[in-house]
Design a protein around this motif. Structure first.
Motif, PDB file in Angstrom:
ATOM      1  N   VAL A  17      39.688  19.989  53.599  1.00  0.00           N
ATOM      2  CA  VAL A  17      39.414  20.634  55.145  1.00  0.00           C
ATOM      3  C   VAL A  17      40.725  20.993  55.403  1.00  0.00           C
ATOM      4  O   VAL A  17      41.681  20.104  55.601  1.00  0.00           O
ATOM      5  N   ASN A  18      41.015  22.275  55.775  1.00  0.00           N
ATOM      6  CA  ASN A  18      42.200  22.755  56.183  1.00  0.00           C
ATOM      7  C   ASN A  18      42.321  23.110  57.572  1.00  0.00           C
ATOM      8  O   ASN A  18      41.528  24.050  58.109  1.00  0.00           O
ATOM      9  N   LEU A  19      42.920  22.350  58.229  1.00  0.00           N
ATOM     10  CA  LEU A  19      43.005  22.428  59.993  1.00  0.00           C
ATOM     11  C   LEU A  19      43.736  23.743  60.184  1.00  0.00           C
ATOM     12  O   LEU A  19      43.662  24.062  61.560  1.00  0.00           O
ATOM     13  N   ASP A  20      44.614  24.233  59.553  1.00  0.00           N
ATOM     14  CA  ASP A  20      45.163  25.545  59.866  1.00  0.00           C
ATOM     15  C   ASP A  20      43.988  26.830  59.870  1.00  0.00           C
ATOM     16  O   ASP A  20      44.227  27.722  60.416  1.00  0.00           O
ATOM     17  N   GLU A  21      42.883  26.349  59.213  1.00  0.00           N
ATOM     18  CA  GLU A  21      41.801  27.408  59.245  1.00  0.00           C
ATOM     19  C   GLU A  21      40.609  27.092  60.002  1.00  0.00           C
ATOM     20  O   GLU A  21      39.730  27.757  60.545  1.00  0.00           O
ATOM     21  N   GLN A  22      40.397  25.657  59.753  1.00  0.00           N
ATOM     22  CA  GLN A  22      39.031  25.313  60.605  1.00  0.00           C
ATOM     23  C   GLN A  22      39.285  24.638  61.929  1.00  0.00           C
ATOM     24  O   GLN A  22      40.182  23.871  62.266  1.00  0.00           O
ATOM     25  N   PRO A  68      36.653  28.850  67.190  1.00  0.00           N
ATOM     26  CA  PRO A  68      37.387  28.728  68.452  1.00  0.00           C
ATOM     27  C   PRO A  68      36.522  29.200  69.618  1.00  0.00           C
ATOM     28  O   PRO A  68      35.494  30.211  69.281  1.00  0.00           O
ATOM     29  N   GLY A  69      36.538  28.606  70.740  1.00  0.00           N
ATOM     30  CA  GLY A  69      36.022  28.859  72.182  1.00  0.00           C
ATOM     31  C   GLY A  69      35.567  27.790  72.925  1.00  0.00           C
ATOM     32  O   GLY A  69      35.965  26.759  72.713  1.00  0.00           O
ATOM     33  N   GLY A  70      34.710  27.782  73.770  1.00  0.00           N
ATOM     34  CA  GLY A  70      34.460  26.929  74.677  1.00  0.00           C
ATOM     35  C   GLY A  70      33.030  26.269  74.208  1.00  0.00           C
ATOM     36  O   GLY A  70      32.144  27.065  73.860  1.00  0.00           O
ATOM     37  N   TRP A  71      32.800  24.839  74.141  1.00  0.00           N
ATOM     38  CA  TRP A  71      31.824  24.295  73.909  1.00  0.00           C
ATOM     39  C   TRP A  71      31.262  23.078  74.609  1.00  0.00           C
ATOM     40  O   TRP A  71      32.265  22.561  75.391  1.00  0.00           O
ATOM     41  N   ALA A  84      30.038  16.826  77.862  1.00  0.00           N
ATOM     42  CA  ALA A  84      31.658  16.764  78.296  1.00  0.00           C
ATOM     43  C   ALA A  84      32.075  18.295  77.639  1.00  0.00           C
ATOM     44  O   ALA A  84      31.334  18.922  76.648  1.00  0.00           O
ATOM     45  N   GLU A  85      32.785  18.814  78.373  1.00  0.00           N
ATOM     46  CA  GLU A  85      33.126  20.404  77.665  1.00  0.00           C
ATOM     47  C   GLU A  85      34.454  20.148  76.961  1.00  0.00           C
ATOM     48  O   GLU A  85      35.170  19.228  77.293  1.00  0.00           O
ATOM     49  N   VAL A  86      34.603  21.080  76.016  1.00  0.00           N
ATOM     50  CA  VAL A  86      35.799  21.178  75.246  1.00  0.00           C
ATOM     51  C   VAL A  86      36.142  22.506  74.760  1.00  0.00           C
ATOM     52  O   VAL A  86      35.279  23.462  74.779  1.00  0.00           O
ATOM     53  N   THR A  87      37.312  22.912  74.942  1.00  0.00           N
ATOM     54  CA  THR A  87      37.735  24.284  74.303  1.00  0.00           C
ATOM     55  C   THR A  87      38.591  24.185  73.496  1.00  0.00           C
ATOM     56  O   THR A  87      39.806  23.601  73.478  1.00  0.00           O
ATOM     57  N   ALA A  88      38.216  24.968  72.429  1.00  0.00           N
ATOM     58  CA  ALA A  88      39.330  25.248  71.297  1.00  0.00           C
ATOM     59  C   ALA A  88      39.717  26.593  71.267  1.00  0.00           C
ATOM     60  O   ALA A  88      39.098  27.518  71.116  1.00  0.00           O
ATOM     61  N   ALA A  89      41.092  26.350  71.436  1.00  0.00           N
ATOM     62  CA  ALA A  89      41.995  27.606  71.519  1.00  0.00           C
ATOM     63  C   ALA A  89      41.945  28.353  70.219  1.00  0.00           C
ATOM     64  O   ALA A  89      42.099  29.795  70.119  1.00  0.00           O
ATOM     65  N   GLY A  90      41.964  27.543  69.084  1.00  0.00           N
ATOM     66  CA  GLY A  90      42.002  28.102  68.115  1.00  0.00           C
ATOM     67  C   GLY A  90      42.009  27.072  66.861  1.00  0.00           C
ATOM     68  O   GLY A  90      41.410  26.085  67.163  1.00  0.00           O
ATOM     69  N   PRO A  91      42.248  27.229  65.508  1.00  0.00           N
ATOM     70  CA  PRO A  91      41.840  26.078  64.746  1.00  0.00           C
ATOM     71  C   PRO A  91      42.674  25.012  64.717  1.00  0.00           C
ATOM     72  O   PRO A  91      43.637  24.971  65.481  1.00  0.00           O
TER      73      PRO A  91
END
Lengths: 101, 281
Positions: A17-22, A68-71, A84-91
């Motif tokens: 799993v590549n955290l630069d991409e996922q 990426p996005g709000g979840w 709970a809310e979490v926002t992933a700005a990017g990978p």
């Protein structure tokens, strides 16, 4: 809640799993501050639509491969429900805790 | 169609754990859930290792199904009650599979493992042994299974229901979000398909929504009740869940599950693929 916590011990990521991409969302389900296993953890997208569901580990851990996005992360357990809310700005790895009561 | 013919409640299951002729079967992708605790007396079926051909990409054949059910101690006359994790995805798949091979007396536990656990009902780690049987399966019922050529021909003519999540439908994700996103196939959906995520057919606790809610859901999505319908997802398990809702709960007549689903379709050369949210109807 800050969606970009530092990586910590949790469910180990599968090999490759590549955290630069996922975009990985991970965290714990807690009841009264204590990790809860066996909770049904549901990932809802920004419109509230169901996206995925996992069961928390004995240590309360869960993990999703998202985008990426709000979840919203929502947990159901015999002891109660919570979200709970979490926002992933990017990978990368984004952590979130969910309290059930 | 009456719900009682195809679904049982968790309460019913708890009251019928000892009823002769009733066999409880847990079906999962990952059977560690069963091993950590299952409904007392239930046997397990491993979706990947026992229902899929170990070499070719297909089901076990008729003889293989007979051998499997015989070894599990399931007889032709038994009432089989299926349940599992993942909101009954693989249990619904097994249900469809039992129907495919002609086992009529099969039902789903409404809500599956989740409902059972949320209710706080008993789980057992006792090993379950059932005496072997001589199970006889029928030929596959082709009326409920769609193959790729039929799916391509159905574009723009039959109802195509893509039951994956909106992001998978749009081509943003290649798999459900609890799985890694590497895959060989192209992303997107079959043109003219409507997106009705399987999850919309279920309540939060995993039970199916009422027939009134289900009928409104599919009508709103643009499904024409007068047309034949093919449901698909990524590997055919979530679409079994929707096939169950459409065919077994609502009683729509010609509904097929395309078990090849996006894993096959998204790998085909030359077929049309649509990206984005598709047309809203």
């Amino acid at each position: 809640m800050d969606g970009c916590g530092a990586p910590e011990q949790g469910v180990p990521l599968p090999a490759g799993v590549n955290l630069d991409e996922q975009t990985v969302l991970a965290g714990k389900v807690l009841a009264g501050g204590t990790p809860v296993g066996g909770a049904f953890v549901r990932l809802l997208d920004s419109s509230g639509e169901f996206t995925a569901e996992v069961v928390s580990s004995a240590e309360g851990d869960f993990r999703f491969f998202a985008a990426p996005g709000g979840w919203t992360v929502r947990a159901l357990h015999r002891q109660g429900n919570g979200q709970a809310e979490v926002t992933a700005a990017g990978p990368g790895l984004h952590t979130v805790e969910v309290a059930v009561a | 169609m009456s719900r009682e013919n195809v679904l049982v409640s968790a309460e019913w299951v708890e009251q019928n754990l000892e009823t002769p002729g009733v066999v409880f079967v847990e079906v999962d992708e990952d059977t560690t859930a069963y091993d950590a605790g299952h409904i007392p007396g239930a046997v397990k079926i491993d979706w990947k290792n026992e229902l899929q051909d170990p070499v070719r990409r297909d089901f076990v054949d008729r003889a293989g199904f007979e051998k499997l059910l015989s070894a599990k101690g399931i007889a032709n006359g038994d009432n089989v009650i299926l349940y599992g994790g993942n909101n009954n995805w693989f249990a619904a798949y097994a249900y469809w599979y039992f129907k495919l091979y002609g086992h009529d007396q099969v039902k789903l536990l409404d809500g599956g493992r989740k409902k059972w656990e949320l209710d706080g009902r008993p789980l057992s780690t006792e090993p379950v042994e059932r005496a072997a049987t001589s199970y006889t399966a029928k030929e596959q019922d082709a009326s409920i299974r769609a193959f790729r050529d039929e799916v391509v021909a159905a574009i723009g003519t039959k109802n195509l229901v893509d039951v994956r999540s909106p992001d998978e439908f749009a081509g943003k994700l290649l798999a459900p979000a609890h799985l890694p996103q590497e895959a060989a196939q192209r992303a997107g959906h079959i043109p003219s398909a409507v997106n009705v995520p399987w999850s919309k057919a279920a309540n939060e606790d995993g039970t199916f929504k009422s027939n009134e809610e289900l009928r409104a859901l599919y009508a709103e999505a643009g499904l024409d009740e007068g047309k034949s319908t093919i449901a698909y997802c990524r590997i055919g398990e979530r679409s079994s869940h929707t096939w169950f809702a459409l065919h077994e709960l609502l009683g729509y007549e010609d509904v097929k599950n395309y078990d090849g689903s996006w894993t096959e379709y998204g790998s085909l050369v030359g077929v049309p693929v649509e990206l984005g949210s598709g047309k809203e109807s």
